[in-house]
Design a protein around this motif. Structure first.
Motif, short mmCIF file in Angstrom:
data_model
loop_
_atom_site.label_atom_id
_atom_site.label_comp_id
_atom_site.label_asym_id
_atom_site.label_seq_id
_atom_site.Cartn_x
_atom_site.Cartn_y
_atom_site.Cartn_z
N GLN A 1 -56.89 25.17 12.59
CA GLN A 1 -56.03 25.09 11.41
C GLN A 1 -55.32 23.73 11.32
OE1 GLN A 1 -53.49 28.57 11.76
NE2 GLN A 1 -54.75 29.74 10.28
N LYS A 2 -54.86 23.24 12.46
CA LYS A 2 -54.18 21.94 12.48
C LYS A 2 -55.13 20.83 12.05
CE LYS A 2 -50.69 22.96 16.03
NZ LYS A 2 -50.21 22.64 17.39
N GLU A 3 -56.39 20.92 12.53
CA GLU A 3 -57.36 19.91 12.17
C GLU A 3 -57.68 19.95 10.67
OE1 GLU A 3 -60.67 20.66 14.69
OE2 GLU A 3 -59.70 19.85 16.51
N VAL A 4 -57.77 21.16 10.12
CA VAL A 4 -58.03 21.30 8.68
C VAL A 4 -56.86 20.76 7.87
CG1 VAL A 4 -58.34 22.97 6.81
CG2 VAL A 4 -59.61 23.25 8.94
N LEU A 5 -55.63 21.10 8.32
CA LEU A 5 -54.43 20.61 7.62
C LEU A 5 -54.36 19.08 7.64
CD1 LEU A 5 -51.63 23.10 8.71
CD2 LEU A 5 -52.28 22.53 6.36
N SER A 6 -54.68 18.50 8.77
CA SER A 6 -54.66 17.04 8.90
C SER A 6 -55.64 16.40 7.92
CB SER A 6 -54.99 16.64 10.33
OG SER A 6 -55.02 15.25 10.46
N CYS A 7 -56.82 17.00 7.80
CA CYS A 7 -57.83 16.48 6.89
C CYS A 7 -57.38 16.61 5.44
CB CYS A 7 -59.15 17.21 7.08
SG CYS A 7 -59.98 16.83 8.65
N ASP B 1 -53.51 16.96 -11.18
CA ASP B 1 -53.82 18.40 -11.05
C ASP B 1 -54.49 18.70 -9.70
OD1 ASP B 1 -52.79 18.99 -13.53
OD2 ASP B 1 -54.72 18.82 -14.57
N ILE B 2 -55.39 17.79 -9.30
CA ILE B 2 -56.07 17.97 -8.01
C ILE B 2 -55.07 17.85 -6.87
CG2 ILE B 2 -57.75 16.98 -6.41
CD1 ILE B 2 -59.46 16.24 -8.85
N MET B 3 -54.18 16.85 -6.96
CA MET B 3 -53.17 16.67 -5.91
C MET B 3 -52.23 17.87 -5.83
SD MET B 3 -53.87 14.04 -4.23
CE MET B 3 -52.40 14.10 -3.22
N SER B 4 -51.91 18.43 -6.98
CA SER B 4 -51.03 19.62 -7.01
C SER B 4 -51.71 20.80 -6.32
CB SER B 4 -50.69 19.96 -8.46
OG SER B 4 -49.91 21.13 -8.52
N SER B 5 -52.98 20.96 -6.58
CA SER B 5 -53.74 22.06 -5.95
C SER B 5 -53.85 21.86 -4.45
CB SER B 5 -55.15 22.14 -6.57
OG SER B 5 -55.08 22.44 -7.94
N LEU B 6 -54.10 20.61 -4.02
CA LEU B 6 -54.18 20.31 -2.58
C LEU B 6 -52.87 20.62 -1.89
CD1 LEU B 6 -56.19 16.95 -2.50
CD2 LEU B 6 -56.86 19.11 -1.43
N ASN B 7 -51.74 20.20 -2.52
CA ASN B 7 -50.43 20.47 -1.93
C ASN B 7 -50.15 21.96 -1.83
OD1 ASN B 7 -49.85 17.73 -1.64
ND2 ASN B 7 -48.95 17.56 -3.70
N CYS B 8 -50.57 22.72 -2.84
CA CYS B 8 -50.40 24.19 -2.79
C CYS B 8 -51.20 24.79 -1.65
CB CYS B 8 -50.82 24.81 -4.13
SG CYS B 8 -49.67 24.49 -5.48
N LEU B 9 -52.43 24.28 -1.47
CA LEU B 9 -53.29 24.78 -0.40
C LEU B 9 -52.70 24.49 0.97
CD1 LEU B 9 -55.93 26.14 0.45
CD2 LEU B 9 -57.05 23.89 0.24
N VAL B 10 -52.14 23.26 1.13
CA VAL B 10 -51.49 22.87 2.40
C VAL B 10 -50.32 23.78 2.69
CG1 VAL B 10 -50.16 21.07 3.53
CG2 VAL B 10 -52.28 20.48 2.34
N GLU B 11 -49.50 24.04 1.67
CA GLU B 11 -48.31 24.89 1.83
C GLU B 11 -48.74 26.33 2.21
OE1 GLU B 11 -46.06 24.63 -1.75
OE2 GLU B 11 -45.50 22.52 -1.45
#
Length: 311
Positions: free
Chosen positions: A281-287, A297-307
């Motif tokens: 999970q840490k490795e995926v989050l880092s990526c 919109d893409i950046m917003s979705s990425l940030n939601c996924l990280v959260e």
């Protein structure tokens, strides 16, 4: 020597007598088949396998509704049967006066002719002969009329052995079946149980038994003794205590005890798996955090996924 199959089909079971006999030229073959086309196929099969016309007597007729043979030779050294399982028959009251069934006081039920076929074959067996019939396992434990017939056979010492076969062995059914071996007159009333349900090679559509499997069953049959997880020689008293129920697992315990689980080792493995998941999970989050885009919109979705992953 004479051999009889009252449900001969294309004659393959009858011809096995020739395959295993030491002097097959002296065998006389008797068989009966209801379906005319199959009866004609059996006749052709006999000639193709070199059976002399004078050594074969085949009949196109109904085995249960009309007894046969009734003239010339009427009992046989060997009776081999693989009848249609749980077939229907008339079970008319008049059959209680038929010599094949009259000793038992009841008839096989209309919906299941298994014991009617069995008693027909036994009736035509010589006093020193042996009969083998393939049947569904239900004949070993079903009650009512079948239970009364089974008890009478056991009290008379007619049932000699029960061999449980693997499932999906025959073309006409996928259910497990058993071989019931009978003798007309013998000393003793014990019954040998053999569990051969695991002696097979699995196939895509049908299971098969190798020569090695068959040889091991024959060896158990001849030894006629109790061998752990394979066979059990049950006394009449054993069977009587079980209310004449012949269900094979009552006598042969082939249960394989599962290896005990070491809880400490299991907990250690679970902790290791949990640690590996967290690391992944840490490795995926880092990526994900390293990803960038000019599209808001893409950046917003990425940030939601990280959260969401971070919880």
């Amino acid at each position: 020597m004479s051999v009889y199959d009252p449900c001969m089909g294309s004659g393959s079971l009858l011809l096995n007598a020739k395959k295993y006999a030491l002097e097959s030229i002296y065998i006389k073959y008797y068989g009966q088949e209801l379906m005319t086309s199959t009866y004609n196929l059996a006749r052709m099969n006999m000639f193709l396998h070199g059976i002399a016309p004078e050594n074969q007597r085949l009949r196109n007729g109904d085995t249960l509704d009309s007894d046969w043979p009734t003239e010339e030779e009427t009992d046989f050294n060997m009776v081999l049967m693989n009848p249609p399982y749980s077939a229907k028959w008339s079970a008319a009251a008049g059959f209680l006066q038929d010599e094949r069934f009259s000793d038992y006081g009841v008839l096989a039920p209309k919906s299941k002719a298994d014991y009617a076929f069995l008693l027909h074959g036994l009736y035509h067996l010589k006093n020193n002969g042996t009969m083998s019939i393939v049947l569904p396992h239900g004949v070993l434990f079903r009650g009512a009329a079948e239970g009364k017939i089974r008890e009478k056979l056991l009290r008379s010492g007619n049932i000699y052995a029960i061999i449980g076969l693997p499932a999906n062995l025959f073309y006409n059914t996928s259910i497990p079946t058993c071989i019931v071996v009978l003798k007309k007159h013998r000393d003793g009333r014990d019954v040998l149980f053999i569990d051969a349900s695991k002696k097979f090679e699995k196939g895509k559509k049908q299971n098969t038994m190798t020569d090695g499997h068959i040889d091991s069953i024959v060896d158990l049959y001849h030894k006629r003794e109790t061998i752990d997880k394979e066979s059990y020689l049950a006394s009449f008293e054993d069977i009587e205590k079980n209310d004449f129920n012949l269900n094979i697992p009552r006598y042969v315990d082939n249960f394989e005890k599962e290896e005990e689980i070491n809880l400490n080792e299991l907990l250690t493995e679970m902790k290791q798996t949990d640690d590996e998941i967290k690391k992944a999970q840490k490795e995926v989050l880092s990526c994900l955090k390293d990803l960038t885009s000019s599209d808001q919109d893409i950046m917003s979705s990425l940030n939601c996924l990280v959260e969401m992953i971070e919880g």
